[in-house]
Design a protein around this motif. Structure first.
Motif, PDB file in Angstrom:
ATOM      1  N   GLU A 147      -2.533   9.252  -0.390  1.00 41.29           N
ATOM      2  CA  GLU A 147      -2.889   8.684   0.904  1.00 41.29           C
ATOM      3  C   GLU A 147      -4.376   8.320   0.941  1.00 41.29           C
ATOM      4  OE1 GLU A 147      -2.709  11.795   3.960  1.00 41.29           O
ATOM      5  OE2 GLU A 147      -1.753  12.981   2.425  1.00 41.29           O
ATOM      6  N   ALA A 148      -4.935   8.062  -0.242  1.00 42.73           N
ATOM      7  CA  ALA A 148      -6.366   7.756  -0.339  1.00 42.73           C
ATOM      8  C   ALA A 148      -6.751   6.733   0.712  1.00 42.73           C
ATOM      9  CB  ALA A 148      -6.675   7.225  -1.723  1.00 42.73           C
ATOM     10  N   GLU A 176      -1.831  -0.393 -10.829  1.00 46.37           N
ATOM     11  CA  GLU A 176      -3.086  -0.012 -10.190  1.00 46.37           C
ATOM     12  C   GLU A 176      -4.242  -0.899 -10.636  1.00 46.37           C
ATOM     13  OE1 GLU A 176      -4.210   2.854  -8.372  1.00 46.37           O
ATOM     14  OE2 GLU A 176      -2.197   3.484  -7.848  1.00 46.37           O
ATOM     15  N   LYS A 177      -4.003  -1.712 -11.636  1.00 45.09           N
ATOM     16  CA  LYS A 177      -5.092  -2.449 -12.255  1.00 45.09           C
ATOM     17  C   LYS A 177      -5.326  -3.771 -11.520  1.00 45.09           C
ATOM     18  CE  LYS A 177      -6.637  -3.500 -16.887  1.00 45.09           C
ATOM     19  NZ  LYS A 177      -6.243  -3.710 -18.259  1.00 45.09           N
ATOM     20  N   ALA A 218      -3.647   4.283   4.216  1.00 38.65           N
ATOM     21  CA  ALA A 218      -3.099   5.611   4.476  1.00 38.65           C
ATOM     22  C   ALA A 218      -1.998   5.934   3.490  1.00 38.65           C
ATOM     23  CB  ALA A 218      -2.582   5.716   5.899  1.00 38.65           C
ATOM     24  N   GLY A 219      -1.827   5.072   2.513  1.00 37.56           N
ATOM     25  CA  GLY A 219      -0.817   5.348   1.505  1.00 37.56           C
ATOM     26  C   GLY A 219       0.584   5.290   2.061  1.00 37.56           C
ATOM     27  N   PHE A 220       1.393   6.287   1.703  1.00 36.79           N
ATOM     28  CA  PHE A 220       2.823   6.202   2.004  1.00 36.79           C
ATOM     29  C   PHE A 220       3.109   6.195   3.498  1.00 36.79           C
ATOM     30  CE2 PHE A 220       1.631  10.582   1.277  1.00 36.79           C
ATOM     31  CZ  PHE A 220       2.087  11.191   2.430  1.00 36.79           C
ATOM     32  N   ASN A 221       2.239   6.792   4.317  1.00 31.95           N
ATOM     33  CA  ASN A 221       2.586   6.850   5.740  1.00 31.95           C
ATOM     34  C   ASN A 221       1.915   5.746   6.556  1.00 31.95           C
ATOM     35  OD1 ASN A 221      -0.009   7.774   6.150  1.00 31.95           O
ATOM     36  ND2 ASN A 221       0.607   9.909   6.102  1.00 31.95           N
ATOM     37  N   ILE A 222       1.560   4.647   5.900  1.00 35.75           N
ATOM     38  CA  ILE A 222       0.803   3.597   6.596  1.00 35.75           C
ATOM     39  C   ILE A 222       1.607   2.967   7.723  1.00 35.75           C
ATOM     40  CG2 ILE A 222       1.475   1.857   4.890  1.00 35.75           C
ATOM     41  CD1 ILE A 222      -1.264   0.637   5.261  1.00 35.75           C
ATOM     42  N   GLU A 223       2.920   2.850   7.546  1.00 36.13           N
ATOM     43  CA  GLU A 223       3.717   2.148   8.549  1.00 36.13           C
ATOM     44  C   GLU A 223       4.320   3.093   9.591  1.00 36.13           C
ATOM     45  OE1 GLU A 223       3.769  -0.862   8.995  1.00 36.13           O
ATOM     46  OE2 GLU A 223       3.483  -1.934   7.113  1.00 36.13           O
ATOM     47  N   TYR A 224       4.044   4.373   9.457  1.00 35.74           N
ATOM     48  CA  TYR A 224       4.666   5.323  10.374  1.00 35.74           C
ATOM     49  C   TYR A 224       3.784   5.551  11.583  1.00 35.74           C
ATOM     50  CZ  TYR A 224       8.283   6.374   7.066  1.00 35.74           C
ATOM     51  OH  TYR A 224       9.360   6.275   6.239  1.00 35.74           O
ATOM     52  N   SER A 225       4.414   5.768  12.703  1.00 37.32           N
ATOM     53  CA  SER A 225       3.642   6.003  13.912  1.00 37.32           C
ATOM     54  C   SER A 225       4.339   7.074  14.726  1.00 37.32           C
ATOM     55  CB  SER A 225       3.527   4.710  14.732  1.00 37.32           C
ATOM     56  OG  SER A 225       4.818   4.264  15.061  1.00 37.32           O
ATOM     57  N   GLY A 226       3.650   7.552  15.717  1.00 38.23           N
ATOM     58  CA  GLY A 226       4.251   8.510  16.632  1.00 38.23           C
ATOM     59  C   GLY A 226       4.688   9.777  15.931  1.00 38.23           C
ATOM     60  N   TYR A 231       0.841  -1.200   0.000  1.00 31.08           N
ATOM     61  CA  TYR A 231       0.000   0.000   0.000  1.00 31.08           C
ATOM     62  C   TYR A 231       0.874   1.247   0.000  1.00 31.08           C
ATOM     63  CZ  TYR A 231      -4.181  -2.692   1.082  1.00 31.08           C
ATOM     64  OH  TYR A 231      -5.225  -3.555   1.039  1.00 31.08           O
ATOM     65  N   ALA A 232       1.909   1.210   0.833  1.00 30.17           N
ATOM     66  CA  ALA A 232       2.784   2.370   0.925  1.00 30.17           C
ATOM     67  C   ALA A 232       3.501   2.599  -0.395  1.00 30.17           C
ATOM     68  CB  ALA A 232       3.804   2.159   2.043  1.00 30.17           C
ATOM     69  N   LEU A 233       3.911   1.511  -1.025  1.00 31.93           N
ATOM     70  CA  LEU A 233       4.610   1.647  -2.296  1.00 31.93           C
ATOM     71  C   LEU A 233       3.681   2.244  -3.343  1.00 31.93           C
ATOM     72  CD1 LEU A 233       7.156   1.149  -3.864  1.00 31.93           C
ATOM     73  CD2 LEU A 233       6.313  -1.098  -4.447  1.00 31.93           C
ATOM     74  N   LEU A 234       2.443   1.736  -3.388  1.00 26.63           N
ATOM     75  CA  LEU A 234       1.472   2.296  -4.335  1.00 26.63           C
ATOM     76  C   LEU A 234       1.275   3.782  -4.060  1.00 26.63           C
ATOM     77  CD1 LEU A 234      -1.378  -0.333  -4.699  1.00 26.63           C
ATOM     78  CD2 LEU A 234      -0.020   0.653  -6.514  1.00 26.63           C
ATOM     79  N   GLY A 235       1.159   4.121  -2.787  1.00 23.88           N
ATOM     80  CA  GLY A 235       0.971   5.523  -2.429  1.00 23.88           C
ATOM     81  C   GLY A 235       2.155   6.361  -2.854  1.00 23.88           C
TER      82      GLY A 235
END
Lengths: 156, 354, 367
Positions: B244-245, C33-34, B251-259, B163-167
């Motif tokens: 980040e849709a 994306e597909k 959450a897109g690129f920031n999915i693995e980030y916390s704090g 997900y983050a990579l796609l973002g």
């Protein structure tokens, strides 16, 4: 078609393969043998006067000495409904898949396979469905099923 | 001493500061280091508070659009709610995925944060209130804000999450695409002002509001609108927030980030929003120009008005799909802005303007 | 351009994902994306309701089935009561039928309002969600004053309803429906003509009518494809034939039409409720049904139209006070089955839109 007309129409066309069960209900209920299932299902769907093109429901019942698979089908055009059941042997329950006729039956059959242990012939995708992937405690919807953490309610 | 910074309105304060520092007996080379550090810290503090304030503002605006109250508990209408949030985020444990690319994962939020703040070197907050009046100011801003993409791409790659990579990929594609119409719409202003310096551009719009470039350029409103659209995309905000849709990529690129690492992305987004609004004000809305009130007040007033516009976009529009977004940029915005640029340049050459 | 080596990759969407409406897991094979392949994995919410029902008496089954489809729990109450009443041939008093229709339609509106908000949120517009929930809150208040519950009601019982409505119900209900009728303009104004909404929904996830019928898609999702089939009219139950209303249909079968059909249904439900309130007769609200309710031996499959399509219950009775077998069937079960058919080949954002527009909720699938 009213239920009575429907009974006559189905009995007239498929009377040799289906027998009417007298349940006194609003919707006629037929019984067919497992061997005839596919031919009956196909003619139910394709016959212009019946045209049962819509698959409503499929549920199995464990009657302890036999299994019943109860199919409910409906017609969108003629707006009537029909139920039929197939009696299956309890020791080696096996039934043909109707998903070629009604694609909607796919998941219902998977569910029946998983929860009742009824084998579905010619089903393309008999894999774990509702139960966890590592489930090893048998087919929980059978009446004689028992598991360590299954508690029956006390009789009232 | 020759000030590296033009602080006209705050000059007395800085003179006092200079006296204070020099009275400690520091040698001359150290003096400028201390002053620079102090300035940087001040800029950082102002912007951090500003970003926190924008978060609060966004929450209140979204709440009122959605018939809610938003934060109400901390202070008057929850005015220090976001400060408490920031303190909470600072204290939070960092949860890092084991399979991350350690170097890239760590530096991505830092880079994002730094890139967001770098632009403020050349933004004129008021008459003389500018850190450094570079003669390539516009070019500099365009260059450093693009660093944000690299940081998002780093975050997407370093997280080792699909997900983050796609973002990250989405944001790279999006920002690169929207950079083109953005620059093309800015260039019209540069052509008319005849300078890349932010201060010169503002000075070219001296006087009343009809001297602002939005009204003075041949197709000023079009340039302004295309800039705002591209800037919304640059700042990754709805309807262009596909990196980040939340409903597609969680959450897109920031999915693995916390704090605090997450908070750095989060605050950088708001700083970016303020940046693009400030640029819009400088280039199109006359910068600090205004009557009666101090120049920095006018600047902030206009900037917050543009920020409000961006916030209203966010809470009223659905999100575009990624291919539609690209189509919109390349098939609509790019031809439009280039036509505008060519037309503007020709009119400047022919002298058809006042 | 030199050879660019691209690779398909597998994304695990869910079970915890904001737009899978519960705990559905979709294993997506994607090329960038597909979406190339969708494999739904269900069962994360399996509570074996059917097995539990085998161990309960008939009245005890109703609160269990509340959890079957908790967004429109009234329909679950109703369909089980309907099946049991058909088995035992119980006549339901007039007033009870009217109250049932009012409750069912209110619940349908509440469910469609959730659909409205959640779909908009999945497309990225966050504000309509709060708008939808605001009016739903009024309906929840109505339910709360009637039966004390807001989500799982246990209100419609075998032979009638649990108790009569309080005195303030009718004025508040009239106010609610008029507010909803009025606010529908707001809803439509927010999204219907919005260009971004249109490009995200028009011609996305087209469900041809024959595919829909073959896969057992029902309710608004099927009617959006132009199939004029509504169980309230075509498999009559309760007293829907007494009211003047229309079955809402659309013809394109895309996400946008599925959305419009649901907004149309809210309007029709409002009409039904207003007529039912006008015609509400006095009288008892529950037929005499023994707590030791024992239907005669037999079996029946009852189905009603709820907001997600055909909601059915099959009961087999062996003459005791516990049902021998209860089989439930929800609309989402089939809608999720058809998702791989119409969602494959689109982008991941389209998949989210399609998932939302089919209005799939997972308790109904997993049971």
């Amino acid at each position: 078609m009213t239920p009575d007309e429907l009974k006559d129409a189905v009995a007239g066309k498929l009377g040799d393969k289906m027998s009417l069960l007298d349940t006194g209900r609003m919707v006629p209920m037929f019984e067919i043998s497992a061997a005839n299932l596919l031919t009956v299902a196909e003619s139910l769907r394709d016959d212009a006067a019946l045209k049962f093109d819509y698959f409503c429901n499929l549920g199995a019942v464990d009657k302890t000495e036999r299994f019943e698979a109860v199919y409910s089908v409906a017609s969108i055009v003629h707006k009537h409904r029909l139920d039929f059941k197939v009696i299956l042997d309890h020791d080696h329950p096996e039934i043909d898949s109707v998903q070629e006729i009604w694609p909607a039956a796919n998941w219902y059959e998977r569910e029946m396979w998983e929860l009742f242990g009824i084998n579905i012939r010619n089903h393309h995708n008999l894999t774990r469905f509702l139960l966890p992937d590592d489930w090893d405690q048998g087919n929980p919807m059978r009446r004689d099923w028992d598991a360590p953490d299954f508690e029956k309610l006390p009789e009232l | 001493m020759i000030w590296p910074v033009a602080f006209a309105e705050l000059r007395p304060i800085f003179d006092w500061l200079y006296d204070m520092v020099s009275s400690t007996g520091l040698p001359e080379p150290w003096l400028s280091v201390v002053i620079y550090t102090g300035l940087g810290a001040m800029m950082f503090g102002v912007l951090a508070v500003l970003a926190l304030y924008l978060v609060w503002w966004e929450r209140k605006i979204s709440a009122h659009i959605q018939q809610r109250f938003g934060p109400m508990r901390h202070g008057w209408h929850g005015w220090y709610q976001t400060i408490m949030d920031a303190i909470k985020l600072l204290q939070k444990e960092h949860v890092d995925v084991a399979t991350r690319d350690k170097f890239v994962f760590f530096w991505a939020p830092v880079m994002c944060f730094v890139a967001a703040f770098l632009a403020y070197v050349t933004i004129p907050f008021g008459e003389g209130l500018i850190v450094a009046d570079l003669n390539i100011g516009v070019l500099y801003i365009m260059a450093v804000t693009t660093f944000t993409i690299i940081s998002l791409l780093m975050a997407g790659w370093g997280s080792n999450n699909k997900y983050a990579l796609l973002g990250g990929m989405r944001s790279a594609a999006q920002v690169v695409s929207y950079e083109v119409p953005m620059v093309a719409s800015i260039l019209v202003v540069v052509v008319f002002a005849g300078s890349l310096s932010m201060v010169d551009i503002v000075r070219a719009q001296d006087g009343m509001f009809y001297n602002w470039f939005i009204f003075r350029l041949p197709f000023g409103p079009i340039a302004f609108l295309t800039y705002i659209v591209a800037a919304t995309a640059e700042a990754n905000r709805t309807p262009f927030d596909i990196p980040e849709a939340e409903q597609e990529l969680v959450a897109g690129f920031n999915i693995e980030y916390s704090g605090m690492k997450f908070a750095m992305f989060f605050l950088a987004e708001f700083v970016n929003m303020f940046t693009v609004s400030a640029i819009a004000v400088t280039l199109f809305l006359g910068g600090w120009n205004g009557v009666f009130l101090p120049s920095w007040f006018w600047f902030l007033l206009k900037t917050f008005a543009v920020v409000l516009l961006l916030m209203l976009f966010r809470w009223t529009y659905p999100r575009l799909r990624v291919d539609q977004l690209m189509e919109f940029a390349w098939k609509f915005l790019v031809p439009l802005t280039f036509a505008n640029l060519i037309l503007g340049a020709w009119m400047k050459y022919a002298g058809w303007y006042w | 351009m030199p050879d660019l080596r691209t690779e398909e990759f597998v994304v695990n969407m869910g079970p915890h994902h904001p737009s899978t409406h519960g705990v559905c897991r979709l294993i997506l094979t994607m090329d960038g994306e597909k979406v190339l392949k969708i494999v739904p994995v269900v069962g994360y919410l399996h509570r074996s309701l059917e097995k539990i029902c085998e161990n309960r008496t008939y009245p005890q089954c109703i609160p269990i089935l509340d959890r079957f489809e908790y967004v429109t729990a009234m329909s679950c109450n109703y369909v089980f009561s309907l099946a049991a009443e058909r088995l035992a041939e119980i006549e339901v008093p007039e007033r009870a039928e009217y109250l049932r229709v009012i409750m069912l339609e209110l619940n349908r509106i509440a469910s469609h309002l959730i659909f409205y908000g959640v779909t908009a949120m999945d497309i990225g517009a966050l504000t309509p969600f709060l708008y939808g929930l605001r009016e739903r809150e009024m309906i929840m208040d109505l339910f709360e004053m009637t039966c004390g519950q807001r989500l799982t009601f246990n209100y419609i019982r075998i032979g009638g309803v649990a108790k009569d409505i309080p005195a303030e119900f009718i004025p508040y209900c009239r106010k609610t429906v008029s507010v909803i009728r009025e606010k529908l303009n707001d809803y439509e104004g927010l999204l219907n003509e919005n260009p971004i909404w249109l490009v995200r929904n028009k011609n996305i996830g087209v469900l041809p009518p024959d595919v829909g019928i073959a896969y057992g898609v029902s309710g608004p999702s099927l009617r959006a494809s132009g199939v004029d089939y509504d169980l309230r009219r075509d498999d009559p139950y309760s007293i829907y034939d007494r009211f003047d209303w229309k079955v809402a249909t659309r013809s394109n079968g895309d996400c946008y039409d599925r959305y419009l059909v649901r907004l149309d249904e809210i309007k029709q439900s409002v009409r039904i409720i207003e007529q039912a309130l006008d015609g509400l007769p006095e009288g008892p609200v529950k037929a005499k049904v023994s707590p030791n309710f024992k239907p005669p031996e037999g079996e029946t499959y009852a189905r009603v139209e709820n907001s997600r399509g055909e909601l059915g219950v099959y009961i087999q009775s062996d003459g005791t006070k516990k049902p021998y077998r209860v089989k439930t069937r929800g609309g989402s079960f089939n809608q999720l089955q058809v998702l791989p058919v119409i969602g494959t080949g689109g982008l991941i954002a389209d998949l989210v839109a399609i998932f939302a527009s089919l209005d799939i909720i997972l308790p109904e699938v997993d049971r």
